[in-house]
Design a protein around this motif. Sequence first.
Motif, PDB file in Angstrom:
ATOM      1  N   ALA A  66      -0.088  -0.156  15.423  1.00  0.00           N
ATOM      2  CA  ALA A  66      -0.729   0.264  14.176  1.00  0.00           C
ATOM      3  C   ALA A  66       0.090  -0.226  12.991  1.00  0.00           C
ATOM      4  O   ALA A  66       1.195  -0.751  13.146  1.00  0.00           O
ATOM      5  N   ALA A  67      -0.457  -0.064  11.797  1.00  0.00           N
ATOM      6  CA  ALA A  67       0.280  -0.430  10.588  1.00  0.00           C
ATOM      7  C   ALA A  67       1.581   0.366  10.522  1.00  0.00           C
ATOM      8  O   ALA A  67       1.619   1.537  10.887  1.00  0.00           O
TER       9      ALA A  67
ATOM     10  N   VAL B 290      -2.695   3.487   2.333  1.00  0.00           N
ATOM     11  CA  VAL B 290      -2.267   2.977   3.633  1.00  0.00           C
ATOM     12  C   VAL B 290      -3.380   3.126   4.656  1.00  0.00           C
ATOM     13  O   VAL B 290      -4.357   3.844   4.436  1.00  0.00           O
ATOM     14  N   ASP B 291      -3.233   2.464   5.801  1.00  0.00           N
ATOM     15  CA  ASP B 291      -4.254   2.515   6.850  1.00  0.00           C
ATOM     16  C   ASP B 291      -4.426   3.933   7.389  1.00  0.00           C
ATOM     17  O   ASP B 291      -3.544   4.781   7.233  1.00  0.00           O
ATOM     18  N   GLU B 292      -5.549   4.150   8.041  1.00  0.00           N
ATOM     19  CA  GLU B 292      -5.852   5.486   8.563  1.00  0.00           C
ATOM     20  C   GLU B 292      -4.910   5.875   9.696  1.00  0.00           C
ATOM     21  O   GLU B 292      -4.450   7.010   9.778  1.00  0.00           O
TER      22      GLU B 292
ATOM     23  N   SER C   3      -2.452   8.881   8.937  1.00  0.00           N
ATOM     24  CA  SER C   3      -1.729   8.904   7.664  1.00  0.00           C
ATOM     25  C   SER C   3      -2.018  10.180   6.884  1.00  0.00           C
ATOM     26  O   SER C   3      -1.152  10.694   6.174  1.00  0.00           O
TER      27      SER C   3
ATOM     28  N   CYS D  55       4.614   2.130   8.531  1.00  0.00           N
ATOM     29  CA  CYS D  55       4.902   2.748   7.236  1.00  0.00           C
ATOM     30  C   CYS D  55       6.318   3.303   7.222  1.00  0.00           C
ATOM     31  O   CYS D  55       6.906   3.579   8.261  1.00  0.00           O
TER      32      CYS D  55
ATOM     33  N   LYS E  78       0.840  -1.196   0.000  1.00  0.00           N
ATOM     34  CA  LYS E  78       0.000   0.000   0.000  1.00  0.00           C
ATOM     35  C   LYS E  78       0.875   1.245   0.000  1.00  0.00           C
ATOM     36  O   LYS E  78       1.888   1.288   0.699  1.00  0.00           O
TER      37      LYS E  78
ATOM     38  N   PRO F 137       1.489  -4.787   8.195  1.00  0.00           N
ATOM     39  CA  PRO F 137       0.092  -4.550   8.569  1.00  0.00           C
ATOM     40  C   PRO F 137      -0.052  -4.296  10.057  1.00  0.00           C
ATOM     41  O   PRO F 137       0.866  -4.543  10.843  1.00  0.00           O
ATOM     42  N   ALA F 138      -1.215  -3.802  10.435  1.00  0.00           N
ATOM     43  CA  ALA F 138      -1.492  -3.569  11.855  1.00  0.00           C
ATOM     44  C   ALA F 138      -1.559  -4.905  12.584  1.00  0.00           C
ATOM     45  O   ALA F 138      -1.946  -5.925  12.022  1.00  0.00           O
TER      46      ALA F 138
ATOM     47  N   ILE G 245      -1.322   4.989  11.527  1.00  0.00           N
ATOM     48  CA  ILE G 245      -0.058   4.317  11.220  1.00  0.00           C
ATOM     49  C   ILE G 245       1.018   4.700  12.223  1.00  0.00           C
ATOM     50  O   ILE G 245       0.846   5.623  13.017  1.00  0.00           O
TER      51      ILE G 245
ATOM     52  N   GLN H 117       3.424   1.408   3.137  1.00  0.00           N
ATOM     53  CA  GLN H 117       3.069   0.570   4.279  1.00  0.00           C
ATOM     54  C   GLN H 117       3.840  -0.737   4.174  1.00  0.00           C
ATOM     55  O   GLN H 117       3.632  -1.522   3.264  1.00  0.00           O
TER      56      GLN H 117
END
Length: 237
Positions: free
Chosen positions: A120-121, A77-79, A95, A123, A72, A114-115, A81, A111
Amino acid sequence: MMKRLYGLASISQALRYAFSHSRHSRRISQALLLNESLTQWHLRPRIASPAGPATKISLRYASSKSGLEHLKQNEEVDEVIQVVGENGLGLPTRSSEVLRTLDRSQYTLVQVAPASEGRAAVCKIMSKKEIYEQERAKAKAARAAKTSTKTLELNWAIDSHDLEHRLKQVRGFLEKGRIVEIIMTRKKGKRPPTEEEVQGLYESVMEMIEEEQAVETKAREGKLGQTLMLTIAKRKQ
């Protein structure tokens, strides 16, 4: 404070006032708890350079065989991070805030993990030059693997089962775009081949070459019945 509460017009107003002014009131909203954590992440006015050397966690994902194109990036990417840098993982942040301060003309948010529970995820901020060099190296390695030469040695007195297996290998290499060197020779310690075996092996190899639409890319070396080397590759369409 109590006198002030008694003077309010309604109980609801009193509760609102007490809640908003009490120093010991706790945040009861999960969103507020998250925001409290996010405010601890201090972003510079503009990110002018990428994060420092990646930690083990980023290397494990960023160096995967699938390559960066499957990770990603930016808005994908996740919200929430955590950005990895020279000091390890930073605190959770949104993010969108990182992207807002990122110089998109030079850097990309990737990213790399992963979370997971309690984290959190992850990056990493990568320069576009860094991404380009990684993809270039990957493409170069793929081209080298595709054009590398494979060598298979066949005994003139090879039995039919082994010959079928070896020719299947040659077909597979040719399909992958490889150059194949086929060496037909007399194996030490093995019985001498008969003329029929020599002719039979040679004809089987030539038939396979024709079926696979391959061609000899170099002048053949050696002599039939002794050591003969053929270099072949798939004919270009």
